[in-house]
Design a protein around this motif. Structure first.
Motif, PDB file in Angstrom:
ATOM      1  N   UNK A  41       3.598  -1.853  -9.165  1.00  0.00           N
ATOM      2  CA  UNK A  41       4.418  -2.837  -9.788  1.00  0.00           C
ATOM      3  C   UNK A  41       5.092  -3.578  -8.560  1.00  0.00           C
ATOM      4  N   UNK A  42       5.829  -2.912  -7.715  1.00  0.00           N
ATOM      5  CA  UNK A  42       6.345  -3.316  -6.466  1.00  0.00           C
ATOM      6  C   UNK A  42       5.616  -3.961  -5.629  1.00  0.00           C
ATOM      7  N   UNK A  43       4.569  -3.370  -5.451  1.00  0.00           N
ATOM      8  CA  UNK A  43       3.462  -4.018  -4.531  1.00  0.00           C
ATOM      9  C   UNK A  43       2.832  -5.154  -4.847  1.00  0.00           C
ATOM     10  N   UNK A  44       2.649  -5.256  -6.146  1.00  0.00           N
ATOM     11  CA  UNK A  44       2.127  -6.446  -6.849  1.00  0.00           C
ATOM     12  C   UNK A  44       3.076  -7.534  -6.629  1.00  0.00           C
ATOM     13  N   UNK A  45       4.430  -7.409  -6.847  1.00  0.00           N
ATOM     14  CA  UNK A  45       5.457  -8.427  -6.565  1.00  0.00           C
ATOM     15  C   UNK A  45       5.488  -8.963  -5.268  1.00  0.00           C
ATOM     16  N   UNK A  46       5.245  -7.696  -4.159  1.00  0.00           N
ATOM     17  CA  UNK A  46       5.555  -7.983  -2.848  1.00  0.00           C
ATOM     18  C   UNK A  46       4.318  -8.917  -2.418  1.00  0.00           C
ATOM     19  N   UNK A  47       3.207  -8.810  -2.965  1.00  0.00           N
ATOM     20  CA  UNK A  47       1.713  -9.423  -2.689  1.00  0.00           C
ATOM     21  C   UNK A  47       1.792 -10.840  -2.974  1.00  0.00           C
ATOM     22  N   UNK A  48       2.458 -11.060  -4.167  1.00  0.00           N
ATOM     23  CA  UNK A  48       2.500 -12.432  -4.686  1.00  0.00           C
ATOM     24  C   UNK A  48       3.349 -13.212  -3.768  1.00  0.00           C
ATOM     25  N   UNK A  49       4.591 -12.652  -3.180  1.00  0.00           N
ATOM     26  CA  UNK A  49       5.339 -13.236  -2.314  1.00  0.00           C
ATOM     27  C   UNK A  49       4.640 -13.427  -0.809  1.00  0.00           C
ATOM     28  N   UNK A  50       3.894 -12.606  -0.474  1.00  0.00           N
ATOM     29  CA  UNK A  50       3.115 -12.451   1.035  1.00  0.00           C
ATOM     30  C   UNK A  50       1.997 -13.466   1.031  1.00  0.00           C
ATOM     31  N   UNK A  51       1.608 -13.978   2.193  1.00  0.00           N
ATOM     32  CA  UNK A  51       0.390 -14.649   2.420  1.00  0.00           C
ATOM     33  C   UNK A  51      -0.683 -13.774   2.990  1.00  0.00           C
TER      34      UNK A  51
END
Length: 374
Positions: A41-51
């Motif tokens: 879940x943390x990686x998914x949230x980070x991936x949504x903010x990252x380009x």
């Protein structure tokens, strides 16, 4: 007494050592089991903010983690509290190495599938031929990856992979002969990828079948027909037949003809090609080629027209042809020119037999009469 029991030697350690080993192994496996969804879940949230795509690839790899392989790692870590015999210790080390390489293969395979899927989706919007190539590249990459993983696993199990690779060369010939039809489709798939007679998204016609290419697989190509059903072709059979690719069409050539009645005066016939030219050139995205009085037909005088639609869209072509047809009908009607229609005539010669009761005038009118049926 109970303390002495815990210190009693039991196959490589004491009961205390075995309890510590099992407890540590269960704890490590449980932590990984609970940490996996949280970390995902943390990686998914980070991936949504990252380009960048690195975070997305890490999420895909994490989802490919196999907990049963993690349990083998946990058991291997916990076994450090034990003093196992060399034979069993080597067996545990080999199992740990196999688990490590298998998990590495799952992580690499998931990351590779993510990259291929993302690249294929991006290519579909801009370059369909690249999307077709990625399907074959993905298979080859997965094949190479798992071949390397298999060789590493066999090497850690103590198998001489040098002799195995040499044996595979001889066995590969026998296998190739046994599955030559499958290999034929495989090489046909590679030929489609390299030569690109069609790509995903192209509208093609094969014999009496037509549709849009949905997928080019290793053995078959799938086409979605105009009626909605999926048509599956063998790749090797597909390359052996004549194929028409309408997606590669740049312009559409249109040829049509119509006929007018034989009673039409020559002066009016002479004006018809110029009238057709005006009508066609009045349409947008059209290039006129010719219009001629082509031939004397069975029932009519036939005129033939050729023009080009500079856009390959079929609906646009039908709209233009409809407008041309209606304009021709109006132009001919204004000049009182009649379209030629099939007709038959019946000609009777000689005296007609009339009933005796008919008047003399009717018999006189009937002698030598000619009747026509249209």
């Amino acid at each position: 007494m109970n303390l002495q029991l815990l210190e009693t030697p039991v196959y490589g350690g004491t009961p205390r050592d075995w309890l510590i080993t099992l407890g540590l192994s269960v704890a490590i496996a449980l932590v990984m089991y609970l940490a996996k969804p949280i970390l995902a879940r943390r990686l998914v949230a980070q991936a949504q903010r990252s380009r960048t795509q690195l975070d997305d690839a890490m999420v895909a790899a994490l989802q490919a983690t196999r907990l049963w392989l993690v349990s083998i790692f946990a058991l291997s870590l916990g076994s450090h509290y034990l003093t196992l015999p060399d034979r069993h210790n080597d067996l545990l080390k080999a199992a740990t190495a196999v688990a490590f390489f298998l998990q590495l293969g799952f992580w690499a395979g998931a990351a590779l599938n993510f990259w291929l899927g993302r690249s294929r989706a991006r290519a579909m919007a801009s370059n369909a031929s690249a999307a077709t190539s990625l399907s074959a590249i993905g298979f080859i990459a997965q094949l190479v990856l798992w071949t390397v993983i298999l060789l590493l696993v066999l090497d850690n199990l103590g198998i001489n992979i040098t002799a195995l690779v040499a044996g595979l060369g001889i066995g590969g010939v026998a296998v190739a002969l046994a599955v030559q039809n499958i290999l034929g489709d495989l090489f046909a798939s590679l030929s489609i990828v390299v030569d690109k007679p069609f790509v995903i998204g192209d509208f093609i016609i094969v014999d009496n079948y037509m549709g849009t290419v949905e997928n080019v697989g290793l053995k078959t190509t799938r086409i979605r027909s105009l009626d909605g059903e999926q048509i599956v072709f063998s790749n090797s059979d597909l390359l052996k037949t004549r194929l028409r690719n309408y997606k590669r069409m740049v312009e559409r050539r249109v040829l049509f003809s119509f006929g007018v009645a034989y009673e039409t005066p020559p002066d009016l016939l002479e004006q018809i090609p110029a009238t057709i030219r005006k009508i066609v050139e009045a349409q947008s995205r059209v290039r006129f080629e010719r219009a001629h009085f082509q031939k004397f037909g069975e029932y009519s005088l036939v005129f033939e027209t050729v023009y080009w639609v500079t856009d390959p869209d079929y609906n646009l072509f039908m709209d233009i042809q409809q407008a041309v047809n209606l304009a021709i009908m109006r132009a001919l009607k204004s000049e009182r020119i009649v379209f030629g229609m099939p007709r038959q005539s019946l000609q009777l010669e000689g005296p007609l037999r009339l009933d005796a009761g008919e008047p003399e005038a009717a018999r006189s009118a009937g002698n030598g009469a000619k009747a026509g049926a249209h």
